[in-house]
Design a protein around this motif. Structure first.
Motif, PDB file in Angstrom:
ATOM      1  N   MET A  91      -9.589   2.775  -2.656  1.00 28.53           N
ATOM      2  CA  MET A  91      -8.824   3.965  -2.860  1.00 28.53           C
ATOM      3  C   MET A  91      -9.848   4.552  -3.734  1.00 28.53           C
ATOM      4  SD  MET A  91      -4.930   5.076  -4.037  1.00 28.53           S
ATOM      5  CE  MET A  91      -5.546   5.224  -5.578  1.00 28.53           C
ATOM      6  N   PRO A  92     -11.194   4.410  -2.678  1.00 23.65           N
ATOM      7  CA  PRO A  92     -12.651   5.127  -3.906  1.00 23.65           C
ATOM      8  C   PRO A  92     -11.835   6.584  -4.327  1.00 23.65           C
ATOM      9  CG  PRO A  92     -12.565   5.376  -0.893  1.00 23.65           C
ATOM     10  CD  PRO A  92     -11.197   4.888  -1.529  1.00 23.65           C
ATOM     11  N   ASP A  93     -11.511   7.018  -3.907  1.00 28.96           N
ATOM     12  CA  ASP A  93     -11.617   8.496  -4.494  1.00 28.96           C
ATOM     13  C   ASP A  93      -9.856   8.429  -5.446  1.00 28.96           C
ATOM     14  OD1 ASP A  93     -13.876   9.112  -2.429  1.00 28.96           O
ATOM     15  OD2 ASP A  93     -12.499   9.505  -1.238  1.00 28.96           O
ATOM     16  N   GLY A  94      -9.439   7.851  -6.014  1.00 24.21           N
ATOM     17  CA  GLY A  94      -8.438   7.565  -6.475  1.00 24.21           C
ATOM     18  C   GLY A  94      -7.790   6.931  -7.797  1.00 24.21           C
ATOM     19  N   LYS A  95      -7.386   6.760  -8.602  1.00 23.12           N
ATOM     20  CA  LYS A  95      -7.495   6.201  -9.815  1.00 23.12           C
ATOM     21  C   LYS A  95      -6.094   5.517  -9.491  1.00 23.12           C
ATOM     22  CE  LYS A  95      -8.800   9.912 -12.407  1.00 23.12           C
ATOM     23  NZ  LYS A  95      -8.039  10.753 -13.506  1.00 23.12           N
ATOM     24  N   LEU A  96      -6.252   3.673 -10.113  1.00 18.65           N
ATOM     25  CA  LEU A  96      -4.738   3.029 -10.066  1.00 18.65           C
ATOM     26  C   LEU A  96      -3.971   2.755 -11.264  1.00 18.65           C
ATOM     27  CD1 LEU A  96      -6.648   0.357  -7.856  1.00 18.65           C
ATOM     28  CD2 LEU A  96      -5.149   2.268  -6.776  1.00 18.65           C
ATOM     29  N   VAL A  97      -3.054   2.237 -11.393  1.00 13.52           N
ATOM     30  CA  VAL A  97      -2.256   2.084 -12.930  1.00 13.52           C
ATOM     31  C   VAL A  97      -2.761   1.220 -12.999  1.00 13.52           C
ATOM     32  CG1 VAL A  97      -0.025   1.512 -13.061  1.00 13.52           C
ATOM     33  CG2 VAL A  97      -0.185   3.675 -11.738  1.00 13.52           C
ATOM     34  N   GLU A  98      -3.202   0.711 -14.116  1.00 13.64           N
ATOM     35  CA  GLU A  98      -3.790  -0.543 -14.643  1.00 13.64           C
ATOM     36  C   GLU A  98      -2.907  -1.717 -15.987  1.00 13.64           C
ATOM     37  OE1 GLU A  98      -7.482  -0.386 -16.305  1.00 13.64           O
ATOM     38  OE2 GLU A  98      -8.158   0.580 -14.071  1.00 13.64           O
ATOM     39  N   ILE A 153       4.065   6.366  -1.055  1.00 12.47           N
ATOM     40  CA  ILE A 153       3.129   5.610  -2.064  1.00 12.47           C
ATOM     41  C   ILE A 153       4.494   5.824  -3.397  1.00 12.47           C
ATOM     42  CG2 ILE A 153       1.382   6.946  -0.943  1.00 12.47           C
ATOM     43  CD1 ILE A 153       1.198   8.560  -3.466  1.00 12.47           C
ATOM     44  N   GLY A 154       4.063   5.655  -4.227  1.00 19.24           N
ATOM     45  CA  GLY A 154       4.766   4.485  -5.447  1.00 19.24           C
ATOM     46  C   GLY A 154       4.716   6.411  -6.749  1.00 19.24           C
ATOM     47  N   GLU A 155       5.736   6.812  -6.745  1.00 23.24           N
ATOM     48  CA  GLU A 155       6.270   7.772  -8.070  1.00 23.24           C
ATOM     49  C   GLU A 155       4.631   7.362  -9.107  1.00 23.24           C
ATOM     50  OE1 GLU A 155       9.311  10.629  -9.609  1.00 23.24           O
ATOM     51  OE2 GLU A 155       9.258   8.070 -10.369  1.00 23.24           O
ATOM     52  N   GLN A 156       4.424   6.302  -9.980  1.00 23.48           N
ATOM     53  CA  GLN A 156       3.904   6.799 -10.937  1.00 23.48           C
ATOM     54  C   GLN A 156       1.496   6.660 -10.470  1.00 23.48           C
ATOM     55  OE1 GLN A 156       5.557   2.827 -12.349  1.00 23.48           O
ATOM     56  NE2 GLN A 156       4.382   4.005 -14.083  1.00 23.48           N
ATOM     57  N   LEU A 157       1.919   6.310  -9.128  1.00 21.23           N
ATOM     58  CA  LEU A 157       0.291   6.530  -8.168  1.00 21.23           C
ATOM     59  C   LEU A 157      -0.130   8.079  -7.906  1.00 21.23           C
ATOM     60  CD1 LEU A 157      -1.976   5.021  -8.120  1.00 21.23           C
ATOM     61  CD2 LEU A 157      -1.435   4.581  -5.117  1.00 21.23           C
ATOM     62  N   ALA A 158       1.421   8.258  -7.354  1.00 19.14           N
ATOM     63  CA  ALA A 158       1.107   9.480  -7.371  1.00 19.14           C
ATOM     64  C   ALA A 158       0.908  11.124  -8.089  1.00 19.14           C
ATOM     65  CB  ALA A 158       2.259  10.373  -6.406  1.00 19.14           C
ATOM     66  N   GLU A 159       1.563  10.442  -9.173  1.00 19.47           N
ATOM     67  CA  GLU A 159       1.774  11.428 -10.459  1.00 19.47           C
ATOM     68  C   GLU A 159       0.147  10.993 -11.495  1.00 19.47           C
ATOM     69  OE1 GLU A 159       4.559  10.074 -12.988  1.00 19.47           O
ATOM     70  OE2 GLU A 159       5.834  11.314 -11.893  1.00 19.47           O
ATOM     71  N   LEU A 160      -0.523   9.910 -11.109  1.00 20.25           N
ATOM     72  CA  LEU A 160      -1.337   9.267 -11.643  1.00 20.25           C
ATOM     73  C   LEU A 160      -2.892  10.400 -10.996  1.00 20.25           C
ATOM     74  CD1 LEU A 160      -3.284   8.197 -14.183  1.00 20.25           C
ATOM     75  CD2 LEU A 160      -3.505   5.708 -12.469  1.00 20.25           C
ATOM     76  N   ASN A 161      -2.773  10.615  -9.865  1.00 20.26           N
ATOM     77  CA  ASN A 161      -3.674  11.559  -8.353  1.00 20.26           C
ATOM     78  C   ASN A 161      -2.850  12.712  -8.299  1.00 20.26           C
ATOM     79  OD1 ASN A 161      -5.544   9.056  -8.084  1.00 20.26           O
ATOM     80  ND2 ASN A 161      -3.876   7.921  -8.239  1.00 20.26           N
ATOM     81  N   ARG A 192      11.627  -1.143 -10.982  1.00 21.64           N
ATOM     82  CA  ARG A 192      10.957  -1.791 -11.784  1.00 21.64           C
ATOM     83  C   ARG A 192       9.814  -1.530 -11.889  1.00 21.64           C
ATOM     84  NH1 ARG A 192      11.400  -6.515  -7.156  1.00 21.64           N
ATOM     85  NH2 ARG A 192      10.892  -4.861  -5.641  1.00 21.64           N
ATOM     86  N   ALA A 193       9.206  -1.106 -11.357  1.00 22.15           N
ATOM     87  CA  ALA A 193       7.693  -0.396 -11.722  1.00 22.15           C
ATOM     88  C   ALA A 193       7.577  -0.215 -13.130  1.00 22.15           C
ATOM     89  CB  ALA A 193       7.518   0.577 -10.947  1.00 22.15           C
ATOM     90  N   PRO A 202      -4.555  -4.504  -9.982  1.00 23.30           N
ATOM     91  CA  PRO A 202      -4.808  -3.928  -9.507  1.00 23.30           C
ATOM     92  C   PRO A 202      -3.544  -3.801  -8.412  1.00 23.30           C
ATOM     93  CG  PRO A 202      -6.197  -3.321 -10.275  1.00 23.30           C
ATOM     94  CD  PRO A 202      -6.353  -4.585 -10.191  1.00 23.30           C
ATOM     95  N   SER A 203      -3.910  -4.456  -6.712  1.00 19.60           N
ATOM     96  CA  SER A 203      -2.973  -4.616  -5.883  1.00 19.60           C
ATOM     97  C   SER A 203      -1.663  -5.591  -5.807  1.00 19.60           C
ATOM     98  CB  SER A 203      -4.055  -5.446  -5.222  1.00 19.60           C
ATOM     99  OG  SER A 203      -4.173  -7.033  -5.342  1.00 19.60           O
ATOM    100  N   GLN A 204      -1.220  -6.251  -7.533  1.00 19.91           N
ATOM    101  CA  GLN A 204      -0.761  -6.564  -7.720  1.00 19.91           C
ATOM    102  C   GLN A 204       0.080  -6.298  -8.786  1.00 19.91           C
ATOM    103  OE1 GLN A 204       0.047 -10.015  -6.335  1.00 19.91           O
ATOM    104  NE2 GLN A 204      -2.065  -9.259  -5.300  1.00 19.91           N
ATOM    105  N   ILE A 205       0.280  -5.417  -9.012  1.00 16.70           N
ATOM    106  CA  ILE A 205       1.018  -4.192  -9.538  1.00 16.70           C
ATOM    107  C   ILE A 205       1.830  -3.356  -8.627  1.00 16.70           C
ATOM    108  CG2 ILE A 205       0.922  -2.017 -11.158  1.00 16.70           C
ATOM    109  CD1 ILE A 205      -1.644  -3.251 -12.331  1.00 16.70           C
ATOM    110  N   LEU A 206       3.596  -3.628  -8.851  1.00 16.29           N
ATOM    111  CA  LEU A 206       4.290  -3.138  -7.784  1.00 16.29           C
ATOM    112  C   LEU A 206       3.774  -1.115  -7.939  1.00 16.29           C
ATOM    113  CD1 LEU A 206       7.625  -4.180  -9.153  1.00 16.29           C
ATOM    114  CD2 LEU A 206       6.237  -4.755  -6.981  1.00 16.29           C
ATOM    115  N   ALA A 207       3.327  -0.550  -9.081  1.00 17.12           N
ATOM    116  CA  ALA A 207       2.673   1.324  -9.207  1.00 17.12           C
ATOM    117  C   ALA A 207       1.959   1.390  -8.387  1.00 17.12           C
ATOM    118  CB  ALA A 207       2.965   1.560 -10.477  1.00 17.12           C
ATOM    119  N   ASN A 208       1.333   0.723  -8.025  1.00 20.93           N
ATOM    120  CA  ASN A 208      -0.040   0.685  -6.424  1.00 20.93           C
ATOM    121  C   ASN A 208       0.730   0.586  -5.492  1.00 20.93           C
ATOM    122  OD1 ASN A 208      -1.154   1.546  -8.653  1.00 20.93           O
ATOM    123  ND2 ASN A 208      -2.252  -0.910  -9.151  1.00 20.93           N
TER     124      ASN A 208
END
Length: 411
Positions: A91-98, A153-161, A192-193, A202-208
């Motif tokens: 996701m080149p233009d976005g941030k990931l939950v870490e 998409i997940g709520e945390q990922l949406a809020e982060l971006n 559970r996220a 990052p690909s293994q984190i549920l929030a992503n």
């Protein structure tokens, strides 16, 4: 005098015995109706559980492809199916939950990306079925989205971006050779996220986690072979047919077949126990009611031996004498049944709140007690059957009576 008219006069003359029979029948009919209503409610709830939850069968195979999954979905008993393919785009233009832990040496940040799951129907995912995940904005993915470039998409990922339903995100393949823009049609919340304390990619984190129609992944270089396909069946017994079809299409030992009926059993078993209890209650009440009413009629006949003797001496047929007692019992049963029906129709709704586990869940709506015509018909049939049996058994004694011996009896 007609035996029906005599029965009416007898009921008026013996008000105490009439009230006793009416009271017994009222209790019996009310309990029978309650048992049938409860049994029907549990049967409806179990049918709803079967329709909504069903049994999930997961098929995995090296040669499993979308066309083979579609052929298996056409087998008898398959209600819905969900072919699934997993990948890790960027996701080149976005941030990931870490994760909260530091990145270990040797990891490759340039390969970081969300976890992408291609599917057909997001509502078939067990997390959404059980309520652990739920769509909080927009809508879920459905089979109508096949081939469309949309994502959930997940709520945390949406809020982060700063994303919401209607916005767009860009995903690329790991080698950046494939690039696609996707519309966000829904945002989901996963209980559970959580941000993990230990390091995870990052690909293994549920929030992503991102969900997309499986056909929309071909533009990112994914496609062709499926990781698995989930089939929803109505009952565990139907899994045998699907297993035979999988064996025929995928080869004798070339696939893995897993049946998950835990959600169905967790919901169905308590309902089956309550239904079995209601059935046992009905049988117990029917037996006890027959015995009690039979004793009342037998005692009534014993007290009226002189009356019976006079009637028989005057030439009255024995079947008419028995018919008189049958009419008397039925005359007490019918108004009792009517009153029980009125009470059942009035109290069924409020009584639903007293059922164990009556509240609605993510899997099932709240259990509802309601009196149907079928329940009333079963109660009426069984109640009148009890009336006939409780009259017929003591009536055998009437058939054995001799008029002269009754009138000359000095006891």
């Amino acid at each position: 005098m007609n035996f029906v008219k005599r029965a009416g006069l007898s009921l008026v003359a013996r008000k105490g015995k009439t009230a006793l029979m009416f009271g017994v029948f009222l209790v019996v009919c009310a309990l029978l109706l309650g048992g049938f209503v409860l049994e029907s409610a549990m049967a409806r709830q179990e049918a709803t559980a079967q329709r909504r939850i069903g049994v999930d069968v997961t098929v995995r195979a090296d040669r499993l492809a979308p066309e083979l999954a579609s052929r298996l979905a056409g087998e008898p008993g398959v209600q819905r199916y969900n072919p699934m393919l997993r990948g890790a785009p960027r996701m080149p233009d976005g941030k990931l939950v870490e994760s909260g832990a530091p990145r270990p040496p040797g990891s490759r940040p340039e390969r970081d990306g969300p976890g992408l799951v291609g599917l057909r129907d997001s509502e078939m995912l067990l997390d959404f079925v059980t309520g652990r995940s739920s769509v909080v904005q927009g809508r879920p993915l459905t089979p109508r989205d096949a081939g469309r470039h949309v994502v959930l998409i997940g709520e945390q990922l949406a809020e982060l971006n700063g994303l919401s339903a209607g916005n767009r995100i860009t995903l690329t393949s790991q080698d950046r050779k494939h690039r696609r823009s996707y519309e966000v049609v829904g945002v989901y919340r996963d209980d559970r996220a959580r941000v993990p304390d230990t390091w995870q990619e990052p690909s293994q984190i549920l929030a992503n986690q991102i969900y997309a129609p499986i056909g929309a992944l071909s533009g990112l270089g994914f496609g062709g072979r499926l990781d698995e396909s989930v089939f929803k069946l109505g009952s565990p017994e139907q899994a045998e047919q699907l297993y035979a079809a999988s064996k025929r299409l995928l080869g004798d030992g070339g696939f893995r077949f897993d049946v998950n009926d835990k959600a169905y059993r967790d919901q169905a078993q308590p309902l089956q126990r309550v239904g079995a209890f209601a059935g046992a209650l009905v049988r117990l009440i029917a037996g006890a009611g027959t015995v009690i009413l039979g004793l009342i009629v037998a005692l009534t006949i014993r007290e009226r031996r002189d009356e019976l003797g006079v009637l028989l001496v005057l030439g009255e047929k024995k079947w008419k004498v028995i018919g008189q007692h049958t009419v008397e019992v039925a005359a007490a049963a019918l108004p009792a049944l009517a009153l029980a029906a009125v009470a059942g129709a009035t109290l069924a709704g409020p009584a639903s709140a007293l059922l164990p586990g009556h509240t609605a869940t993510a899997l099932l709506p709240a259990a509802e007690l309601r009196m149907d015509l079928a329940d009333l018909g079963r109660t009426a049939g069984l109640g009148l059957g009890i009336a006939l049996v409780s009259t017929a058994v003591p009536g055998i004694g009437i058939l054995r009576l001799q008029p002269r011996s009754i009138l000359t009896d000095t006891e």
